[in-house]
Each structure stands twice: as structure tokens, then as C-alpha cells.
Design a protein around this motif. Structure first.
Motif, short mmCIF file in Angstrom:
data_model
loop_
_atom_site.label_atom_id
_atom_site.label_comp_id
_atom_site.label_asym_id
_atom_site.label_seq_id
_atom_site.Cartn_x
_atom_site.Cartn_y
_atom_site.Cartn_z
N UNK A 226 23.86 -21.54 62.48
CA UNK A 226 22.70 -20.74 62.08
C UNK A 226 23.15 -19.29 61.89
N UNK A 227 22.69 -18.68 60.82
CA UNK A 227 23.03 -17.30 60.51
C UNK A 227 21.74 -16.50 60.39
N UNK B 222 15.79 -9.64 57.70
CA UNK B 222 14.73 -10.50 58.20
C UNK B 222 14.81 -11.93 57.68
N UNK B 223 16.02 -12.45 57.53
CA UNK B 223 16.18 -13.81 57.00
C UNK B 223 17.16 -14.59 57.87
N UNK B 224 16.90 -15.89 58.03
CA UNK B 224 17.77 -16.76 58.81
C UNK B 224 18.00 -18.06 58.05
N UNK B 225 19.18 -18.63 58.22
CA UNK B 225 19.53 -19.87 57.52
C UNK B 225 20.24 -20.81 58.50
N UNK B 226 20.04 -22.10 58.29
CA UNK B 226 20.67 -23.12 59.11
C UNK B 226 21.46 -24.06 58.22
N UNK B 227 22.68 -24.41 58.65
CA UNK B 227 23.54 -25.26 57.83
C UNK B 227 24.03 -26.45 58.65
N UNK B 228 24.04 -27.60 58.02
CA UNK B 228 24.63 -28.80 58.58
C UNK B 228 26.07 -28.85 58.11
N UNK B 229 27.01 -28.50 58.98
CA UNK B 229 28.41 -28.38 58.60
C UNK B 229 29.07 -29.73 58.35
N UNK B 230 28.46 -30.79 58.82
CA UNK B 230 29.01 -32.11 58.58
C UNK B 230 28.75 -32.52 57.13
N UNK B 231 27.52 -32.36 56.67
CA UNK B 231 27.16 -32.73 55.29
C UNK B 231 27.42 -31.61 54.29
N UNK B 232 27.44 -30.38 54.77
CA UNK B 232 27.56 -29.23 53.88
C UNK B 232 28.59 -28.24 54.45
N UNK B 233 29.88 -28.62 54.46
CA UNK B 233 30.89 -27.77 55.10
C UNK B 233 31.10 -26.42 54.43
N UNK B 234 30.69 -26.28 53.17
CA UNK B 234 30.87 -25.01 52.46
C UNK B 234 29.64 -24.11 52.56
N UNK B 235 28.64 -24.52 53.33
CA UNK B 235 27.45 -23.71 53.59
C UNK B 235 26.75 -23.28 52.30
N UNK B 236 26.45 -24.26 51.49
CA UNK B 236 25.81 -23.98 50.20
C UNK B 236 24.34 -24.36 50.18
N UNK B 237 23.89 -25.17 51.15
CA UNK B 237 22.53 -25.69 51.10
C UNK B 237 21.84 -25.51 52.45
N UNK B 238 21.21 -24.36 52.67
CA UNK B 238 20.51 -24.15 53.94
C UNK B 238 19.36 -25.14 54.10
N UNK B 239 19.10 -25.52 55.33
CA UNK B 239 18.07 -26.51 55.61
C UNK B 239 17.08 -25.96 56.62
N UNK B 240 15.96 -26.66 56.76
CA UNK B 240 14.96 -26.30 57.75
C UNK B 240 15.42 -26.80 59.12
#
Length: 257
Positions: A221-222, A228-246
Motif C-alpha cells: 500500500x502506498x 491525499x491519495x492511497x493505492x493498494x497493489x497485489x504484488x502476486x498478480x500485479x508485480x509491476x504495480x500497474x493496477x491499484x485495487x480496492x
């Protein structure tokens, strides 16, 4: 780098590394792998011998020629300039090890090679560093060499952190009364044993940027606090951090909750 090697050589020649003396601690900071990417002549050419363009990577942060829309050919040369700096630094590190060997200190030496950050090459639109906490910036090398104590060729897949380096060195030195530290001794991992997973807290507080991140081996999570923005990444499915998820999509089951 050359001046640093000369300083190390003078220090060793002055008797600091006499075999009859007590153990030595040597910290060397090689700066060349850092923007601007200006390797000595001949080094970038090893990685891009056919380049005939005019790209100059000086003043990287403000250089209008080094932007996301730059030509693919110039971009290739930009990477070659960076690779040239790495090769130049590698050679200087080799010269330092040669000097330790010359003074009879390398055989039993614990050598640790690491870095403080990587560089962005537009993976997320940025260049250089001090802008984000994506993996291209925060994943760095950590190499240890200690004959007779660590098995050569061992690769640790567990996530470790820079704050783990000092407590590991303290443990290797056999110091019983260890000062309190944020990190932990990762010696067991280097010996092929196991340790519980440990998250990495990342912080970027520079140039009015206030970015925090928490990373495990599986998720990250970044938080861009100044924006005022936060993003969460699934590093297993998205190792390049291109698709933030809820957060609910990940279920916070991977240690970030």
C-alpha cells in the motif's frame, strides 16, 4: 569512484589494515551510480556501441530531452549510460577488494554490498528518484560474502530490509549486548533457515514529497499524503504495480491490515 579507491588505498597503506592489528571496519560510499548518468568515456559504448545520437543525460531532473515521450532509441542509450555507471562502479569495487586482498584482509572479510535506492525509467511516468516508492526505486541489491561462514551462491527469497543490515552485522561480530534496533538479524535466512515474514515500512520525505508505503512479499500500500491519495497493489498478480485495487478485493489477508 577513483578518488574513493585512492582514499581507501592510502588508508590501508598507512597501516590501518596490518594483519597484526585488531579487526577493521571499512564503510565505502561509491556515488557514481546516481544521476546524472555520466560514465567515463567508453563505458556506455560497451552497452550501446551503435548509438549515433546526441542524448546527454546531464541535469537529469530538468533535462527536457529525458522525458516519457523521448525516442525509443534515445531511451535505449539512456539505459546504457546508467549501465555504464554500474560497470564503472563494479570495477572500482573490484579495485577495493584487490587492495584488501593485497593487505591480507580479504580472505576472512565479511563484505556487504548494497544501495539506498534504485532509479525510475518512466515505469510510472517518472525519472530518477525522490518521487515515489514504487518497486523500481525501493528494491535494491543486498550481497554478502563471508568465506567459511556463508555458503556461496545462496539466494534468499524472503523480503529483507536495509534496517536489518546493522543488527545482522552486530550478530555476526558476536556482540552480546546489542543496542535496540528497528531491524532484525537475518543471519538465519543466510544460513538457509527460516524467519517469520517481516513487513517493510518505506518513507519518502524530501522535496515537499510525503509518501509512505508498507510492503510485504505479496502486497503493498502506498499513501501519497501530500496529495491525499492511497493505492493498494497485489504484488502476486500485479508485480509491476500497474493496477491499484480496492482494499476489500485483497481482503487485507496478506498482512497489510
Amino acid at each position: 569512484g577513483v578518488r574513493t579507491v585512492e582514499a581507501v588505498t592510502r588508508w590501508l597503506d598507512a597501516g590501518a589494515a596490518s594483519v597484526d592489528e585488531r579487526p577493521i571496519f571499512l564503510f565505502v560510499h561509491l556515488w557514481d551510480v546516481h544521476y546524472d548518468y555520466l560514465p567515463p568515456p567508453g563505458y556506455a559504448e560497451r552497452f550501446d556501441p551503435d548509438y549515433t545520437g546526441k542524448l546527454d543525460a546531464r541535469d537529469l531532473a530538468n533535462n527536457p530531452a529525458v522525458e516519457p515521450g523521448m525516442s525509443p532509441r534515445d531511451f535505449e542509450h539512456l539505459l546504457a549510460l546508467y549501465d555504464g555507471e554500474i560497470r564503472f562502479t563494479d570495477e572500482n569495487l573490484g579495485r577495493i577488494l584487490d587492495q584488501l586482498d593485497l593487505h591480507g584482509r580479504l580472505k576472512d572479510a565479511l563484505v556487504v554490498v548494497t544501495a539506498d535506492h534504485g532509479e525510475e525509467f518512466f515505469e510510472h511516468g517518472g525519472k530518477g528518484h525522490q518521487k515515489s516508492l514504487y518497486d523500481e526505486v525501493v528494491r535494491i541489491p543486498l550481497i554478502l560474502r563471508w568465506p567459511g561462514h556463508l555458503t556461496a551462491g545462496t539466494a534468499v527469497k524472503d523480503q529483507v530490509r536495509l534496517i536489518d543490515v546493522m543488527p545482522t552485522l552486530i550478530a555476526f561480530a558476536g556482540i552480546r549486548e546489542r543496542p535496540p534496533t528497528q531491524g532484525r538479524d537475518i543471519g538465519p535466512l543466510l544460513r538457509g533457515e527460516s524467519l517469520p515474514p517481516a513487513p517493510a515500512l518505506l518513507e519518502l520525505l524530501v522535496d515537499r514529497n510525503d509518501v509512505r508505503a508498507l510492503r510485504t512479499a505479496e502486497a503493498k500500500t502506498i499513501s501519497w499524503r501530500h496529495a491525499g491519495a492511497s493505492f493498494l497493489y497485489d504484488l502476486v498478480r500485479d508485480p509491476h504495480e500497474l493496477h491499484p485495487i480496492a482494499p476489500n478485493d485483497l481482503g487485507l489477508k496478506r498482512g497489510l491490515g
